[in-house]
Design a protein around this motif. Structure first.
Motif, PDB file in Angstrom:
ATOM      1  N   LEU A 366      -1.582   6.419  13.774  1.00  0.00           N
ATOM      2  CA  LEU A 366      -2.163   7.233  12.705  1.00  0.00           C
ATOM      3  C   LEU A 366      -1.691   8.687  12.801  1.00  0.00           C
ATOM      4  CD1 LEU A 366      -4.102   7.629  10.321  1.00  0.00           C
ATOM      5  CD2 LEU A 366      -5.955   7.946  11.995  1.00  0.00           C
ATOM      6  N   GLY A 367      -1.027   9.144  11.741  1.00  0.00           N
ATOM      7  CA  GLY A 367      -0.624  10.544  11.641  1.00  0.00           C
ATOM      8  C   GLY A 367       0.566  10.942  12.484  1.00  0.00           C
ATOM      9  N   ALA A 368       1.176   9.992  13.197  1.00  0.00           N
ATOM     10  CA  ALA A 368       2.219  10.356  14.165  1.00  0.00           C
ATOM     11  C   ALA A 368       3.470  10.945  13.524  1.00  0.00           C
ATOM     12  CB  ALA A 368       2.604   9.121  14.990  1.00  0.00           C
ATOM     13  N   ASP A 369       3.692  10.652  12.253  1.00  0.00           N
ATOM     14  CA  ASP A 369       4.920  11.107  11.595  1.00  0.00           C
ATOM     15  C   ASP A 369       4.688  12.295  10.674  1.00  0.00           C
ATOM     16  OD1 ASP A 369       6.573   8.764  12.554  1.00  0.00           O
ATOM     17  OD2 ASP A 369       4.984   7.719  11.456  1.00  0.00           O
ATOM     18  N   GLY A 370       3.485  12.859  10.730  1.00  0.00           N
ATOM     19  CA  GLY A 370       3.132  13.917   9.788  1.00  0.00           C
ATOM     20  C   GLY A 370       4.064  15.109   9.820  1.00  0.00           C
TER      21      GLY A 370
END
Length: 394
Positions: A366-370
């Motif tokens: 979750l959100g790791a590529d933001g």
């Protein structure tokens, strides 16, 4: 496969139907950015069979590998601005909110298409964007119930649902067909469109033959349980001395070949076995006779002998048995993905047709590529830090 290389997808989906659509787009080579709520993400992350890192359920992993995840709080101005930047560069936006939710979030369809005239918006819902049921919520078993599919599986009047989310999944694939058709149209005319995909419509598409039968006869098709579509007892499920067998002897040649394999050629002289109509009319007798005849065989041996004689048949297997079958292994039907925190590859399914060896993909945390996604949109480090401070980015 890289048929959709260079195609950008904004994924505002959750659960099964929407993510199934975007999963197929990933497997065809598209770059899919999954936009999720901070801290909780797609609710499917919390499902059963957890493995690896927190918020990475195995069902979630099976239909989200290869996507990139950015966690945006769309209640904040900064997150909405970032999403608009994503949308303005995208080819597709796929969402499966109820009708009107996108507008309440500040992204009405008209404005999406005004800002990006080439954008194709795929909206997946239970009952569509219009009609008296449009605001009803839906899960797979709800769609099976209302569509008549649960009734078609009934036994002695008790409705039965299919034991996997077939309507959710099929709706996702209908959405893929619609998406590719819209892309083809856009390539021809340069203009995007809004595509309305509904689970109820997809369910009725699955039941298309029964819809037509009802239209022609005026009768409601009855539940068939394990009986084959032609209602003949030589085409359904039977117990054997070891395991269960599915028979598919529908035509006369197949029935004769089956009786030859069983060593029961004498039954061809029985008028109750004479032809298809006789076998249907004498269903109870034929069913009872077959139960006795098949009880002397093992399912695995019957499968080998019947298929060699060109009679469709299969031993009833569980999932663990079929995914290890040499046929599936040779075709490369099962793909492997990387699940963070898990010490070996996770098996999942490839695109569903014979293609190049599937690319090894990773399940998104979750959100790791933001930060990477925002950097591609032109955000520098101070701007990203400001979004975090605002609470727009997790």
């Amino acid at each position: 496969m890289n048929a959709l290389g260079g195609i950008k997808v904004v994924d505002l989906t959750h659960a099964i139907s929407g993510p199934t659509c975007t999963n197929a787009l990933v497997q065809l080579g598209a770059d899919v950015v999954k936009v999720e709520p901070p801290h909780v993400g797609d609710g499917f992350r919390h499902y059963t069979e957890h493995a690896g890192e927190p918020l990475l359920s195995v069902p979630f992993a099976s239909i989200n590998a290869g996507k990139r995840s950015i966690a945006l709080d769309l209640k904040t101005r900064g997150a909405r601005t970032a999403l608009w930047k994503l949308v303005e560069q995208a080819d597709f936006l796929v969402e499966n909110y109820r009708p009107g939710v996108l507008t309440r979030l500040g992204f009405p369809i008209e404005e999406l298409r005004r800002r990006n005239p080439r954008l194709i918006v795929i909206s997946i819902t239970g009952f569509g964007q219009s009609g008296p049921l449009a605001q009803w919520g839906a899960y797979d078993h709800i769609a099976q119930a209302i569509s008549g599919i649960a009734a078609l599986g009934s036994v002695d009047g008790e409705p039965r649902k299919i034991g996997l989310p077939i309507i959710d999944s099929f709706t996702g694939y209908i959405a893929v067909i619609a998406a590719l058709a819209a892309l083809r149209r856009r390539d021809a005319c340069g203009e995007g469109e809004h595509v309305d995909v509904a689970m109820l419509d997809a369910a009725l598409k699955l039941a298309n033959q029964t819809v037509s039968v009802h239209s022609y006869t005026g009768r409601t098709p009855e539940g068939t349980g394990n009986r084959g579509f032609r209602m003949v007892p030589t085409s359904e499920f039977y117990p054997t001395a070891e395991g269960w067998i599915a028979l598919g002897a529908n035509n006369q040649a197949q029935v004769e070949a089956m009786l030859h394999v069983l060593g029961e050629e004498a039954m061809l002289a029985d008028p109750r076995m004479a032809d298809h109509a006789a076998r249907v009319a004498n269903y109870d007798f034929v069913r009872g006779w077959l139960e006795q005849a098949l009880s002397r065989w093992r399912a695995e041996e019957l499968e080998a002998r019947l298929t060699a004689a060109k009679v469709p048949a299969a031993m009833i297997r569980d999932v663990g048995q079929i995914v290890r079958h040499p046929h599936i292994v040779e075709r490369g039907s099962v793909a492997e993905v990387d699940l963070p925190g898990y010490d070996r590859p996770l098996a999942t399914m490839g695109p569903g047709f014979a293609a190049d060896p599937p690319q090894r993909r990773r399940v998104p945390v979750l959100g790791a590529d933001g930060e990477d996604v925002l950097a591609e949109l032109g955000y520098d480090a101070p701007a990203i830090a400001a979004l975090r401070k605002e609470g727009a980015l997790a």
